[in-house]
Write an enzyme that holds these catalytic residues in place. Sequence first.
Site, PDB file in Angstrom:
ATOM      1  N   ASP A  81       0.832  -1.213   0.000  1.00 36.76           N
ATOM      2  CA  ASP A  81       0.000   0.000   0.000  1.00 36.76           C
ATOM      3  C   ASP A  81       0.863   1.258   0.000  1.00 36.76           C
ATOM      4  OD1 ASP A  81       0.776  -0.919   2.479  1.00 36.76           O
ATOM      5  OD2 ASP A  81      -1.041  -0.325   3.536  1.00 36.76           O
ATOM      6  N   ASP A 128       1.398  -7.706 -10.445  1.00 37.65           N
ATOM      7  CA  ASP A 128       0.464  -7.450 -11.540  1.00 37.65           C
ATOM      8  C   ASP A 128      -0.129  -6.048 -11.392  1.00 37.65           C
ATOM      9  OD1 ASP A 128      -0.912  -8.055 -13.821  1.00 37.65           O
ATOM     10  OD2 ASP A 128      -2.460  -9.239 -12.837  1.00 37.65           O
TER      11      ASP A 128
END
Length: 358
Positions: free
Chosen positions: A223, A247
């Site tokens: 994050d 990804d």
Amino acid sequence: MQVAAPYRLGLLHGDGIGPEIVPAAVTVIDAAIARAGAEPFEWVELPIARAAIDEHGTHTPTSTLDALAGLDAWILGPHDSASYPLPHRSQLNPSGTIRKHFDLYANIRPAKAFPGGDAVVPGTDLVIVRENTQGFYADRNTHAGTGEFMPTPDIAMAMGIITRPAVERIARCAFELARRRSKRVTIVHKANVLRLTTGLFHDACREVAGDFPDVVVDDFHIDAMTAHLVRAAGEFDVIVTENMFGDILSDLAGALAGSLGIAPSINSSDSHAMAQAAHGSAPDIAGQNIANPIAMILSGAMLLDWLGARHQDPRLTDAALRIERGVAATVAAGTSTRDLGGTSSTTYVTRAIVAAIR
Ligand code: ATP
């Protein structure tokens, strides 16, 4: 050792914009290897994706996998597996099937801003090294079946897997790559919450780092990493992370560098490699000759670089460099498709890149 016979490369067109950008990559590769003094490649076209479902009843025929095993490398266009009829839609998709079959454990995804390329964060020049075989993608992390299941219509569960050997090999790949770049590796994880799984990822990467004392290492939670990239992508070099984080992060990095349309990748093991643009099949713009071919073309250049290293063939390494320079010169000259702010077609950009390859 250079290959005596011509190199034989597979061609898998895929869906959506695949049949437009894959031939563009072939045109540019053919031009680059000719200028670098290498013999023409032998291209072997094989069925895949929606066309293979229509012809062979499956998106990735066994005959395609068998043929790929005998080739030096291959190019895969994007696929639109979400649009396949059931049951094909619920199976592992074509690229996942190929990656799993050949254990293509390293997904290398550079994000590089080109001058004139409309980058959100100019100066971005990083590479995401994504572990490709396990992690939190439930369709990749089991030998058979899937790690995602639904005991009742109202309960859905997914399983993530991280193993030390898989982390060690992807970490080695990242550290070796860093040695050829700025000697800096950032490990991305979420070990404060996914303590055991991504904690193992972090710890095993740190252990491998011990064998690379010349490489500077740091680490961030996934994050926090997204915020760091948006603010200062130019400060990162090689980023190593698990499958799903890689990804997501690579789409973000590709967009920060200018457009998903310039984000290339290869998927490799120690013996096989597959070029594959980081973006999807872009069905919204398919068939209009406006797709950006650069991601697929640069993926082809990465494949040449991999082949050049594997066969100690400097002509292919040279051809890869010529493509990179040709792309940079073309974008800098203001020739680009509309995703980069230009007005040129796919075919026009491809021709311009061929002309720019010296
Ligand atoms: P997937 O799940 O397969 O990655 P997706 O729908 O999430 O597919 P893309 O197919 O990559 O993502 O498309 C996302 C957006 O980026 C679309 O608006 C598409 O038109 C655009 N896009 C993707 N690739 C290109 C390209 N090569 N040139 C121009 N635009 C592109």
